[in-house]
Design a protein around this motif. Structure first.
Motif, PDB file in Angstrom:
ATOM      1  N   VAL A 160      44.068   2.036 -55.507  1.00  0.00           N
ATOM      2  CA  VAL A 160      45.035   1.027 -55.049  1.00  0.00           C
ATOM      3  C   VAL A 160      44.524  -0.370 -55.406  1.00  0.00           C
ATOM      4  O   VAL A 160      45.288  -1.217 -55.893  1.00  0.00           O
ATOM      5  CB  VAL A 160      45.300   1.163 -53.532  1.00  0.00           C
ATOM      6  CG1 VAL A 160      46.106  -0.014 -53.006  1.00  0.00           C
ATOM      7  CG2 VAL A 160      46.019   2.478 -53.241  1.00  0.00           C
ATOM      8  N   ALA A 161      43.237  -0.612 -55.207  1.00  0.00           N
ATOM      9  CA  ALA A 161      42.665  -1.924 -55.529  1.00  0.00           C
ATOM     10  C   ALA A 161      42.764  -2.224 -57.019  1.00  0.00           C
ATOM     11  O   ALA A 161      43.092  -3.352 -57.416  1.00  0.00           O
ATOM     12  CB  ALA A 161      41.208  -1.987 -55.075  1.00  0.00           C
ATOM     13  N   GLU A 162      42.488  -1.229 -57.839  1.00  0.00           N
ATOM     14  CA  GLU A 162      42.593  -1.412 -59.292  1.00  0.00           C
ATOM     15  C   GLU A 162      44.039  -1.738 -59.679  1.00  0.00           C
ATOM     16  O   GLU A 162      44.280  -2.615 -60.508  1.00  0.00           O
ATOM     17  CB  GLU A 162      42.140  -0.137 -60.015  1.00  0.00           C
ATOM     18  CG  GLU A 162      40.654   0.119 -59.903  1.00  0.00           C
ATOM     19  CD  GLU A 162      39.882  -0.514 -61.038  1.00  0.00           C
ATOM     20  OE1 GLU A 162      40.188  -0.219 -62.201  1.00  0.00           O
ATOM     21  OE2 GLU A 162      38.990  -1.314 -60.740  1.00  0.00           O
ATOM     22  N   LEU A 163      44.974  -1.038 -59.083  1.00  0.00           N
ATOM     23  CA  LEU A 163      46.382  -1.286 -59.366  1.00  0.00           C
ATOM     24  C   LEU A 163      46.775  -2.707 -58.952  1.00  0.00           C
ATOM     25  O   LEU A 163      47.367  -3.447 -59.740  1.00  0.00           O
ATOM     26  CB  LEU A 163      47.257  -0.259 -58.640  1.00  0.00           C
ATOM     27  CG  LEU A 163      48.763  -0.465 -58.788  1.00  0.00           C
ATOM     28  CD1 LEU A 163      49.192  -0.153 -60.220  1.00  0.00           C
ATOM     29  CD2 LEU A 163      49.507   0.405 -57.808  1.00  0.00           C
ATOM     30  N   LEU A 164      46.431  -3.085 -57.729  1.00  0.00           N
ATOM     31  CA  LEU A 164      46.813  -4.405 -57.232  1.00  0.00           C
ATOM     32  C   LEU A 164      46.125  -5.536 -57.989  1.00  0.00           C
ATOM     33  O   LEU A 164      46.751  -6.555 -58.295  1.00  0.00           O
ATOM     34  CB  LEU A 164      46.512  -4.524 -55.736  1.00  0.00           C
ATOM     35  CG  LEU A 164      47.362  -3.661 -54.815  1.00  0.00           C
ATOM     36  CD1 LEU A 164      46.894  -3.810 -53.373  1.00  0.00           C
ATOM     37  CD2 LEU A 164      48.831  -4.028 -54.937  1.00  0.00           C
ATOM     38  N   SER A 222      42.863 -12.162 -67.575  1.00  0.00           N
ATOM     39  CA  SER A 222      42.743 -13.229 -66.588  1.00  0.00           C
ATOM     40  C   SER A 222      41.494 -13.022 -65.742  1.00  0.00           C
ATOM     41  O   SER A 222      41.132 -11.898 -65.397  1.00  0.00           O
ATOM     42  CB  SER A 222      43.984 -13.250 -65.691  1.00  0.00           C
ATOM     43  OG  SER A 222      43.828 -14.199 -64.655  1.00  0.00           O
ATOM     44  N   SER A 223      40.873 -14.113 -65.383  1.00  0.00           N
ATOM     45  CA  SER A 223      39.678 -14.066 -64.550  1.00  0.00           C
ATOM     46  C   SER A 223      40.016 -13.721 -63.101  1.00  0.00           C
ATOM     47  O   SER A 223      39.183 -13.179 -62.379  1.00  0.00           O
ATOM     48  CB  SER A 223      38.989 -15.433 -64.612  1.00  0.00           C
ATOM     49  OG  SER A 223      37.844 -15.468 -63.822  1.00  0.00           O
ATOM     50  N   PHE A 224      41.224 -14.040 -62.685  1.00  0.00           N
ATOM     51  CA  PHE A 224      41.614 -13.899 -61.275  1.00  0.00           C
ATOM     52  C   PHE A 224      42.514 -12.706 -61.068  1.00  0.00           C
ATOM     53  O   PHE A 224      43.525 -12.583 -61.750  1.00  0.00           O
ATOM     54  CB  PHE A 224      42.351 -15.164 -60.831  1.00  0.00           C
ATOM     55  CG  PHE A 224      42.669 -15.190 -59.366  1.00  0.00           C
ATOM     56  CD1 PHE A 224      41.769 -15.716 -58.468  1.00  0.00           C
ATOM     57  CD2 PHE A 224      43.859 -14.672 -58.888  1.00  0.00           C
ATOM     58  CE1 PHE A 224      42.061 -15.738 -57.109  1.00  0.00           C
ATOM     59  CE2 PHE A 224      44.156 -14.695 -57.540  1.00  0.00           C
ATOM     60  CZ  PHE A 224      43.252 -15.226 -56.648  1.00  0.00           C
ATOM     61  N   PRO A 225      42.157 -11.852 -60.142  1.00  0.00           N
ATOM     62  CA  PRO A 225      40.941 -11.701 -59.344  1.00  0.00           C
ATOM     63  C   PRO A 225      39.954 -10.778 -60.055  1.00  0.00           C
ATOM     64  O   PRO A 225      40.274 -10.202 -61.096  1.00  0.00           O
ATOM     65  CB  PRO A 225      41.464 -11.034 -58.077  1.00  0.00           C
ATOM     66  CG  PRO A 225      42.560 -10.140 -58.583  1.00  0.00           C
ATOM     67  CD  PRO A 225      43.193 -10.912 -59.724  1.00  0.00           C
ATOM     68  N   SER A 226      38.798 -10.581 -59.463  1.00  0.00           N
ATOM     69  CA  SER A 226      37.825  -9.644 -60.018  1.00  0.00           C
ATOM     70  C   SER A 226      38.216  -8.221 -59.643  1.00  0.00           C
ATOM     71  O   SER A 226      38.178  -7.838 -58.473  1.00  0.00           O
ATOM     72  CB  SER A 226      36.421  -9.945 -59.480  1.00  0.00           C
ATOM     73  OG  SER A 226      35.545  -8.884 -59.808  1.00  0.00           O
ATOM     74  N   ALA A 241      35.135  -6.339 -58.219  1.00  0.00           N
ATOM     75  CA  ALA A 241      34.898  -6.604 -56.800  1.00  0.00           C
ATOM     76  C   ALA A 241      35.936  -5.893 -55.930  1.00  0.00           C
ATOM     77  O   ALA A 241      35.602  -5.332 -54.883  1.00  0.00           O
ATOM     78  CB  ALA A 241      34.916  -8.105 -56.526  1.00  0.00           C
ATOM     79  N   ALA A 242      37.185  -5.900 -56.368  1.00  0.00           N
ATOM     80  CA  ALA A 242      38.245  -5.235 -55.601  1.00  0.00           C
ATOM     81  C   ALA A 242      37.949  -3.743 -55.454  1.00  0.00           C
ATOM     82  O   ALA A 242      38.042  -3.189 -54.354  1.00  0.00           O
ATOM     83  CB  ALA A 242      39.596  -5.451 -56.286  1.00  0.00           C
ATOM     84  N   ALA A 243      37.584  -3.092 -56.548  1.00  0.00           N
ATOM     85  CA  ALA A 243      37.293  -1.655 -56.510  1.00  0.00           C
ATOM     86  C   ALA A 243      36.081  -1.360 -55.641  1.00  0.00           C
ATOM     87  O   ALA A 243      36.086  -0.409 -54.847  1.00  0.00           O
ATOM     88  CB  ALA A 243      37.070  -1.126 -57.928  1.00  0.00           C
ATOM     89  N   ALA A 303      35.809 -13.372 -54.529  1.00  0.00           N
ATOM     90  CA  ALA A 303      36.291 -13.388 -53.143  1.00  0.00           C
ATOM     91  C   ALA A 303      37.714 -12.836 -53.052  1.00  0.00           C
ATOM     92  O   ALA A 303      38.027 -12.042 -52.147  1.00  0.00           O
ATOM     93  CB  ALA A 303      36.237 -14.809 -52.584  1.00  0.00           C
ATOM     94  N   ALA A 304      38.575 -13.213 -53.986  1.00  0.00           N
ATOM     95  CA  ALA A 304      39.946 -12.689 -53.991  1.00  0.00           C
ATOM     96  C   ALA A 304      39.940 -11.187 -54.236  1.00  0.00           C
ATOM     97  O   ALA A 304      40.710 -10.444 -53.613  1.00  0.00           O
ATOM     98  CB  ALA A 304      40.785 -13.396 -55.054  1.00  0.00           C
ATOM     99  N   GLY A 305      39.070 -10.718 -55.130  1.00  0.00           N
ATOM    100  CA  GLY A 305      38.935  -9.277 -55.347  1.00  0.00           C
ATOM    101  C   GLY A 305      38.504  -8.561 -54.082  1.00  0.00           C
ATOM    102  O   GLY A 305      39.005  -7.480 -53.763  1.00  0.00           O
ATOM    103  N   ALA A 306      37.582  -9.166 -53.342  1.00  0.00           N
ATOM    104  CA  ALA A 306      37.126  -8.560 -52.086  1.00  0.00           C
ATOM    105  C   ALA A 306      38.271  -8.455 -51.078  1.00  0.00           C
ATOM    106  O   ALA A 306      38.418  -7.433 -50.389  1.00  0.00           O
ATOM    107  CB  ALA A 306      35.969  -9.365 -51.503  1.00  0.00           C
TER     108      ALA A 306
END
Length: 180
Positions: free
Chosen positions: A71-75, A106-110, A113-115, A157-160
């Motif tokens: 889900v994080a990778e998708l978002l 794009s750099s935003f978000p990581s 980090a999200a995964a 931070a946004a990825g987190a």
């Protein structure tokens, strides 16, 4: 507007400081962290270890970890990166050779980090003891992404945040499906 300018300035200073970190410890540890984090190999390996050695609890923890990560990778990669175009930190800010090997997206978000955060946060309620091993590699992944010049700290931070939201969504999904 002044608040955004101050945040950008702080983001730049922190990016430059972390990218310039020349500790021998960092130069030895962070490249293998980057390799392990590529294509979420680190988290797939953790899920495999949990599933193989943790019985039913381990298989459940692995399944929710992988679901949170997906889900994080998708978002982060399929949605947020398409909506928000942000360039990677300029090469001039990064005083080492790692800056040559950066994605064009794009750099935003990581997404890394999200995964990482999604996996750790999704696993925690299922198997707290196994999840206790996740914070250090999760933090190292975020630090490595900044040190390598792939991301600004605010991207990490946004990825987190996306990772935490993804884990919460995955954890809530069975209750939502059963109540609806």
């Amino acid at each position: 507007m002044r608040i955004l300018a101050a945040l950008r300035d702080h983001d730049e200073r922190l990016t430059r400081r972390l990218a310039a970190w020349v500790s021998p410890w960092a130069r030895r540890l962070l490249p293998p962290v980057e390799e392990a984090a590529e294509h979420t190999k680190l988290w797939w390996a953790a899920a495999a270890a949990m599933a193989a050695g943790g019985g039913l609890r381990g298989r459940r923890a692995a399944a929710v970890g992988i679901a949170g990560m997906a889900v994080a990778e998708l978002l982060s990669n399929a949605v947020a990166k398409k909506l928000i175009e942000r360039p990677r930190p300029p090469k001039e800010w990064i005083p080492h050779h790692d800056v040559e090997d950066r994605p064009d997206s794009s750099s935003f978000p990581s997404g890394h980090a999200a995964a990482a955060v999604a996996f750790a946060a999704a696993v925690a309620p299922s198997w707290p003891l196994a999840a206790a091993a996740c914070p250090v590699p999760t933090l190292l992944v975020g630090l490595e992404r900044i040190h390598a010049g792939a991301h600004h700290p605010s991207d990490v931070a946004a990825g987190a945040v996306i990772g935490l939201a993804s884990a919460a969504l995955v954890r809530a999904a069975p209750r939502l499906l059963l109540s609806g």
